[in-house]
Design a protein around this motif. Structure first.
Motif, PDB file in Angstrom:
ATOM      1  N   THR A 208      47.898  58.437  16.422  1.00 24.58           N
ATOM      2  CA  THR A 208      47.273  59.251  15.379  1.00 24.58           C
ATOM      3  C   THR A 208      46.533  60.448  16.000  1.00 24.58           C
ATOM      4  N   PRO A 209      46.316  61.519  15.223  1.00 24.74           N
ATOM      5  CA  PRO A 209      45.754  62.747  15.796  1.00 24.74           C
ATOM      6  C   PRO A 209      44.358  62.626  16.384  1.00 24.74           C
ATOM      7  N   MET A 210      43.502  61.764  15.852  1.00 27.14           N
ATOM      8  CA  MET A 210      42.129  61.687  16.359  1.00 27.14           C
ATOM      9  C   MET A 210      41.975  60.757  17.552  1.00 27.14           C
ATOM     10  N   TYR A 211      42.982  59.968  17.836  1.00 27.43           N
ATOM     11  CA  TYR A 211      42.883  59.022  18.942  1.00 27.43           C
ATOM     12  C   TYR A 211      42.644  59.733  20.274  1.00 27.43           C
ATOM     13  N   GLY A 212      43.421  60.775  20.532  1.00 31.43           N
ATOM     14  CA  GLY A 212      43.324  61.443  21.822  1.00 31.43           C
ATOM     15  C   GLY A 212      41.955  62.050  22.068  1.00 31.43           C
ATOM     16  N   VAL A 213      41.440  62.774  21.067  1.00 33.08           N
ATOM     17  CA  VAL A 213      40.135  63.426  21.229  1.00 33.08           C
ATOM     18  C   VAL A 213      39.022  62.390  21.361  1.00 33.08           C
ATOM     19  N   SER A 214      39.047  61.343  20.525  1.00 35.17           N
ATOM     20  CA  SER A 214      37.987  60.332  20.582  1.00 35.17           C
ATOM     21  C   SER A 214      38.021  59.556  21.898  1.00 35.17           C
ATOM     22  N   THR A 215      39.212  59.228  22.379  1.00 41.22           N
ATOM     23  CA  THR A 215      39.332  58.497  23.642  1.00 41.22           C
ATOM     24  C   THR A 215      38.866  59.340  24.816  1.00 41.22           C
ATOM     25  N   LEU A 216      39.282  60.603  24.831  1.00 42.14           N
ATOM     26  CA  LEU A 216      38.865  61.493  25.922  1.00 42.14           C
ATOM     27  C   LEU A 216      37.357  61.744  25.879  1.00 42.14           C
ATOM     28  N   ALA A 217      36.811  61.918  24.682  1.00 45.83           N
ATOM     29  CA  ALA A 217      35.373  62.166  24.558  1.00 45.83           C
ATOM     30  C   ALA A 217      34.548  60.973  25.013  1.00 45.83           C
ATOM     31  N   ARG A 218      35.047  59.764  24.758  1.00 41.69           N
ATOM     32  CA  ARG A 218      34.298  58.548  25.116  1.00 41.69           C
ATOM     33  C   ARG A 218      34.623  58.022  26.503  1.00 41.69           C
ATOM     34  N   TYR A 219      35.546  58.644  27.204  1.00 45.37           N
ATOM     35  CA  TYR A 219      36.040  58.050  28.447  1.00 45.37           C
ATOM     36  C   TYR A 219      34.949  57.885  29.494  1.00 45.37           C
ATOM     37  N   THR A 220      34.066  58.856  29.633  1.00 42.05           N
ATOM     38  CA  THR A 220      32.996  58.724  30.632  1.00 42.05           C
ATOM     39  C   THR A 220      31.979  57.656  30.240  1.00 42.05           C
ATOM     40  N   LEU A 221      31.944  57.290  28.964  1.00 40.50           N
ATOM     41  CA  LEU A 221      31.040  56.242  28.488  1.00 40.50           C
ATOM     42  C   LEU A 221      31.658  54.855  28.653  1.00 40.50           C
ATOM     43  N   THR A 222      32.963  54.749  28.395  1.00 42.95           N
ATOM     44  CA  THR A 222      33.621  53.437  28.322  1.00 42.95           C
ATOM     45  C   THR A 222      34.556  53.129  29.484  1.00 42.95           C
ATOM     46  N   ASP A 223      34.864  54.140  30.302  1.00 48.25           N
ATOM     47  CA  ASP A 223      35.911  54.005  31.331  1.00 48.25           C
ATOM     48  C   ASP A 223      37.255  53.664  30.711  1.00 48.25           C
ATOM     49  N   GLY A 224      37.427  53.963  29.428  1.00 44.68           N
ATOM     50  CA  GLY A 224      38.688  53.720  28.741  1.00 44.68           C
ATOM     51  C   GLY A 224      38.828  52.353  28.117  1.00 44.68           C
ATOM     52  N   TYR A 225      37.796  51.499  28.221  1.00 46.29           N
ATOM     53  CA  TYR A 225      37.890  50.130  27.698  1.00 46.29           C
ATOM     54  C   TYR A 225      37.260  50.018  26.303  1.00 46.29           C
ATOM     55  N   SER A 226      37.931  49.242  25.452  1.00 49.01           N
ATOM     56  CA  SER A 226      37.391  48.957  24.128  1.00 49.01           C
ATOM     57  C   SER A 226      36.415  47.791  24.220  1.00 49.01           C
ATOM     58  N   PHE A 227      35.738  47.465  23.116  1.00 49.29           N
ATOM     59  CA  PHE A 227      34.795  46.347  23.114  1.00 49.29           C
ATOM     60  C   PHE A 227      35.510  45.013  23.299  1.00 49.29           C
ATOM     61  N   SER A 228      36.808  44.981  22.996  1.00 46.99           N
ATOM     62  CA  SER A 228      37.579  43.750  23.176  1.00 46.99           C
ATOM     63  C   SER A 228      38.276  43.697  24.531  1.00 46.99           C
TER      64      SER A 228
END
Length: 263
Positions: A208-228
């Motif tokens: 989906t279109p917002m996945y890329g921007v949200s993942t890239l924006a949060r990457y330094t916070l999450t290292d790419g990992y979800s809560f699960s």
């Protein structure tokens, strides 16, 4: 007696006709009272309603849930502002402005570029507001995370500015005025912005279109990992952003060329 019409001015490059005067005019049009109030209030209300809804499981390596939600709402607010701003091209089309453009040296790519740039400038407003709210409500992250995440949320609005132009050119003004809110909210849910997704829903989200921007924006916070514990790659996020921007941009240029009768 035949009537003579002026032929379209020849274009010398894809960005012919772009100049500071046109850019200043577009920027002034973006910052009207109604649009500015809307782009300020909605993201702020959503953040205040959601920043305490942390899941009972999972932790973040470089911050807390309030920071995670702050970044997601910043992406949403920027996307909403950019789409709503760019979609006003529908009014210009219905007023016959496209016929005037056809007689000018302004080429479709240049017109799209100015609309995208001005809409991205508009998108900085909700990002700043949500960032301030995050600061005063306990969002925790390093300075590096704050700077990179909010910068990506802001610049990522270019994808949705292109979408807004496409919607504005494809739909009538009385229809398109309702589309940005509905479209962006649906894409935000699918894009993992409001609720932490996992499993099948996260897999669907990747396309989906917002996945890329949200993942890239949060990457330094999450290292790419979800809560699960599921991982999203940096390369996948970048490919998503580029693909959707090029897709929306190409379609918008084609619609503009069709509206002006220029191929």
């Amino acid at each position: 007696m035949s009537t003579l019409t002026a032929p379209p001015t020849a274009r010398t490059s894809p960005f012919a006709g772009v100049n500071p005067t046109f850019i200043r005019y577009e920027l002034r049009r973006r910052f009207n009272r109604q649009t500015t109030i809307f782009t300020l209030l909605l993201p702020a209300v959503l953040y205040l309603a959601l920043f305490r809804t942390a899941p009972s499981h999972g932790t973040l390596p470089h911050g807390n849930f309030a920071a995670w939600m702050m970044i997601g709402i910043a992406v949403y607010g920027a996307a909403m502002a950019a789409t709503s701003s760019a979609a006003t091209i529908s009014v210009e089309k219905s007023a016959g402005w496209m016929r005037t453009i056809a007689l000018s040296p302004l080429a479709p790519p240049g017109y799209l570029l100015v609309k995208v740039l001005c809409s991205v400038v508009m998108a900085a407003v909700p990002v700043a507001i949500v960032g301030v709210l995050g600061r005063v409500t306990g969002a925790e992250a390093s300075v590096r995370v704050w700077v990179i995440s909010l910068l990506v949320a802001w610049l990522g609005a270019a994808v949705f500015a292109a979408l807004g132009i496409l919607l504005g050119l494809a739909l009538k003004p009385d229809v398109v005025m309702h589309m940005p809110g509905l479209t962006m909210t649906a894409l935000a849910f699918l894009g993992n912005l409001f609720i932490p997704l996992s499993g099948t829903m996260l897999e669907i989200s990747r396309y989906t279109p917002m996945y890329g921007v949200s993942t890239l924006a949060r990457y330094t916070l999450t290292d790419g990992y979800s809560f699960s514990g599921e991982h999203s790659s940096l390369a996948g996020a970048v490919v998503n952003i580029v693909a959707w921007f090029l897709g929306f941009g190409f379609a918008a240029v084609r619609r503009f060329a069709k509206s002006t009768g220029r191929q």
